[in-house]
Design a protein around this motif. Structure first.
Motif, PDB file in Angstrom:
ATOM      1  N   ALA A 219      35.815  69.151  19.820  1.00 12.83           N
ATOM      2  CA  ALA A 219      36.810  69.033  20.878  1.00 12.83           C
ATOM      3  C   ALA A 219      36.183  68.528  22.169  1.00 12.83           C
ATOM      4  O   ALA A 219      36.764  67.707  22.887  1.00 12.83           O
ATOM      5  CB  ALA A 219      37.475  70.396  21.109  1.00 12.83           C
ATOM      6  N   LEU A 220      34.968  69.002  22.459  1.00  9.49           N
ATOM      7  CA  LEU A 220      34.275  68.571  23.674  1.00  9.49           C
ATOM      8  C   LEU A 220      33.641  67.201  23.509  1.00  9.49           C
ATOM      9  O   LEU A 220      33.758  66.337  24.383  1.00  9.49           O
ATOM     10  CB  LEU A 220      33.201  69.607  24.049  1.00  9.49           C
ATOM     11  N   SER A 221      32.986  66.969  22.355  1.00  9.86           N
ATOM     12  CA  SER A 221      32.281  65.697  22.145  1.00  9.86           C
ATOM     13  C   SER A 221      33.251  64.522  22.067  1.00  9.86           C
ATOM     14  O   SER A 221      32.938  63.416  22.528  1.00  9.86           O
ATOM     15  CB  SER A 221      31.429  65.768  20.875  1.00  9.86           C
ATOM     16  N   SER A 222      34.447  64.731  21.494  1.00  8.63           N
ATOM     17  CA  SER A 222      35.416  63.638  21.409  1.00  8.63           C
ATOM     18  C   SER A 222      35.956  63.264  22.781  1.00  8.63           C
ATOM     19  O   SER A 222      36.205  62.086  23.067  1.00  8.63           O
ATOM     20  CB  SER A 222      36.565  64.026  20.471  1.00  8.63           C
ATOM     21  N   THR A 223      36.112  64.248  23.653  1.00  4.32           N
ATOM     22  CA  THR A 223      36.557  63.967  25.018  1.00  4.32           C
ATOM     23  C   THR A 223      35.523  63.127  25.750  1.00  4.32           C
ATOM     24  O   THR A 223      35.864  62.186  26.481  1.00  4.32           O
ATOM     25  CB  THR A 223      36.807  65.282  25.780  1.00  4.32           C
TER      26      THR A 223
END
Length: 295
Positions: A219-223
């Motif tokens: 969720a964080l890396s895709s953002t």
């Protein structure tokens, strides 16, 4: 356990048992040398990991190497994981070469130089076996992630590790069985093989948890990927496809757009991966259709 450079350093109980056995058998100096070799091996991993900006939380030393616990390990690039993994055996390569050279120059006794050289080669080559959490297992896992989904990498990585752990135990027992002499039983190899077998069996049972951790980090890396601009790898699914089935198609180093398509080929919706991940993490409904996230 001690803390140096912001990293917790500890010795695995298996190493402690071997240390106690070495005292009883008079091989304590050799074990201290083995300990130093393992320490330098792990320092190679730590230096490489920090070079990539990883946060290393703990290093646990084992007789054949060590296990480093890093922050957000499941969300790190496969290329970086491979380079950090190979950094350990590379330390054994230069130490073996240095020991051989010192022996040839007469600065070390030939027998001692041979021991240090062989110990480094043994540890380095052993760690290259395709068994997690050994360096070879991490290289295998990084390689699998190039073609398999992340979930598939978890499944096949642990399966291959289980297979080779079992083969290690078999190789330790077979000589004694064939000769009918218990003297040929390799107890150290059996102990290490059992440790690796149990470790990977536990990991295999915990695959759902490991996959959930991957999604949490995702969720964080895709953002971050979207904010800096990235190429998207589409995942095409039919309208009845479940959320969990779609999530299991995610690949490690790719950003995805989920394309929901009818049998005729008409596109019903295009969903960014953050929407799919956040929708799953918010309510945990894995068996609902992806298309429901649009409603």
């Amino acid at each position: 356990m001690i803390k140096l450079g912001g990293i917790r350093w500890s010795v695995h109980p298996l190493f402690v048992l071997i240390m106690l056995a070495s005292v009883l058998t008079g091989y304590f100096v050799e074990l201290l040398t083995l300990f130093a070799i393992v320490l330098v091996h792990e320092l190679g991993h730590v230096i490489a990991a920090r070079g990539f900006g990883w946060t290393v939380r703990e290093v646990k030393l084992l007789p054949f190497g060590g296990v480093a616990e890093v922050e957000d390990g499941s969300g790190l690039p496969a290329r970086e994981e491979a380079l950090v993994a190979i950094a350990g055996p590379l330390q054994n390569a230069w130490m073996a070469g240095a020991a051989w050279l010192l022996g040839q120059l007469g600065l070390w006794q030939h027998d001692w130089a041979a021991y240090v050289c062989q110990a480094n080669l043994m540890i380095g080559l052993f760690n290259l076996l395709p068994i997690l959490p050994l360096d070879g297992g991490k290289l295998m896992q990084a390689g699998l992630s190039r073609t398999l989904t992340f979930h598939g990498t978890l499944v096949w990585g642990t399966r291959i590790s289980l297979l080779f752990s079992a083969l290690m135990i078999v190789c330790a027992v077979v000589p004694a069985v064939l000769s009918g002499n218990a003297v040929h039983l390799h107890l150290n190899l059996i102990a290490v093989g059992l440790f690796l077998l149990l470790t990977n069996w536990t990991a295999y049972r915990n695959i759902p948890f490991l996959f959930l951790r991957f999604l949490t980090n995702r969720a964080l890396s895709s953002t971050r990927a979207v904010s800096r601009g990235t190429l998207a790898f589409p995942i095409i699914v039919p309208k009845g496809y479940t959320v969990l089935a779609a999530l299991r198609l995610f690949k490690r180093d790719s950003y995805h757009l989920i394309v929901v398509m009818e049998e005729k080929g008409d596109i019903l919706a295009v969903l960014p991966e953050q929407r799919l991940v956040s929708g799953f993490l918010s309510d945990g409904k894995a068996d609902r259709a992806v298309l429901e996230l649009f409603m």
